[in-house]
Design an enzyme around this catalytic site. Structure first.
Site, PDB file in Angstrom:
ATOM      1  N   PRO A   1       0.829  -1.214   0.000  1.00  0.00           N
ATOM      2  CA  PRO A   1       0.000   0.000   0.000  1.00  0.00           C
ATOM      3  C   PRO A   1       0.861   1.261   0.000  1.00  0.00           C
ATOM      4  CG  PRO A   1      -0.662  -1.511   1.758  1.00  0.00           C
ATOM      5  CD  PRO A   1       0.634  -2.014   1.201  1.00  0.00           C
ATOM      6  N   GLU A   2       0.522   2.185  -0.894  1.00  0.00           N
ATOM      7  CA  GLU A   2       1.199   3.472  -0.927  1.00  0.00           C
ATOM      8  C   GLU A   2       0.220   4.543  -0.454  1.00  0.00           C
ATOM      9  OE1 GLU A   2       3.345   4.024  -4.661  1.00  0.00           O
ATOM     10  OE2 GLU A   2       3.384   1.882  -4.987  1.00  0.00           O
TER      11      GLU A   2
END
Ligand SMILES: [Zn+2]
Length: 297
Positions: free
Chosen positions: A2-3
């Protein structure tokens, strides 16, 4: 992994559900999640306290409780939060029970995610200051600031962008998308861009992240939002994971490289390779055509 857009997607969904609720119990089933802090210390600090805010800084979620107590969580590679899970979910590392909200679980098959405690705003600020640079949507994130940080750096621009101290929240997907939008090859030395290119790259980072947030994140590995739904940004990638497909701007086939150990996608026409490389290629092609180099010398 996840960014920023994926973490922001979770934050936007979770905030209205838990803010105002009181944490009844936090059951840390895998003590490595909060190590070196013991789960009992986490319980003492958090149980019985009301949630007053859910913020995001870079890829961190900051669950703020009354009395300025912060639980700072990072999803790392495979972590996700599920709200009102249907029954027992495999790989649950932490289970939260609230008064005024449904249960919340931190699920994390590979177990790299973390939860840390910060007592008071100064402790929280110090925690982030040692790990993160400017937020990409903060007004302090400018082309000039990017240029200043890059000055004299020979490091390639992609790992430079992936360094969370350059700009917080950018990971592998959004670095590729931003560099493509800016027309900058990922192997260019960070310090070698023209001033206008730093400004363009600043804009491109924001554009790529905004597009990701609007699509509720990208789901290429494990990412699911709070309700277990997939994001859709992976269907809108311009270059990332599109090896062999035509560039959306010029139709040149997208190429895959490995930069700093990470799969990296480029259009070599829209993102001209570094000059040093072009010179080396020219040398190779002229060496393979001796009649031309003979006539030119
Ligand atoms: Zn192109």
């Amino acid at each position: 992994m996840p960014e920023l857009p994926e973490v922001e997607t979770i934050r936007r969904q979770l905030a209205p559900r838990v803010v105002g609720a009181t944490l009844r119990t936090i059951d840390v089933r895998d003590p490595r999640w909060c190590a070196p802090l013991a789960p009992a210390a986490l319980r003492d600090a958090l149980e019985g306290r009301r949630v007053v805010a859910l913020a995001r800084r870079g890829k961190y979620l900051d669950l703020e409780f009354e009395d300025d107590v912060h639980l700072v969580m990072h999803l790392r590679m495979t972590g996700t939060l599920l709200y009102r899970p249907a029954g027992e979910v495999a790989h649950t590392r932490v289970h939260f029970d609230f008064d005024g909200a449904a249960p919340l679980v931190f699920v994390d098959p590979r177990r790299f995610g973390t939860g840390e405690l910060a007592l008071g705003a100064p402790a929280l600020a110090a925690f982030f200051a040692s790990r993160l640079g400017v937020e990409p949507f903060d007004e302090a994130f400018t082309g000039a600031a990017l240029r200043e940080r890059a000055r004299g750096r020979l490091l390639a621009i992609k790992p430079f962008l992936l360094d969370q101290r350059t700009v917080a929240g950018v990971g592998n997907i959004y670095a590729d998308e931003a560099l493509f939008r800016a027309g900058v090859h990922p192997l260019r030395a960070a310090g070698s861009l023209r001033p206008a290119q730093y400004a363009r790259l600043r804009d491109a980072v924001r554009e790529a992240l905004t597009a990701g947030i609007e699509a509720r994140g990208a789901s290429i590995d494990d990412f699911r939002d709070l309700d277990g739904a997939r994001g859709s940004y992976q269907d809108r990638f311009l270059v990332h994971r599109r090896e062999g497909e035509p560039c959306p701007v010029c139709s040149t086939p997208i190429r895959k490289l490995v930069v700093g150990g990470r799969g990296t996608y480029v259009c070599v026409r829209c993102q001209p390779p570094p000059r040093l490389r072009r010179r080396a290629q020219a040398a190779i092609s002229s060496a393979s055509r001796p009649e031309r180099s003979a006539s030119s010398s």
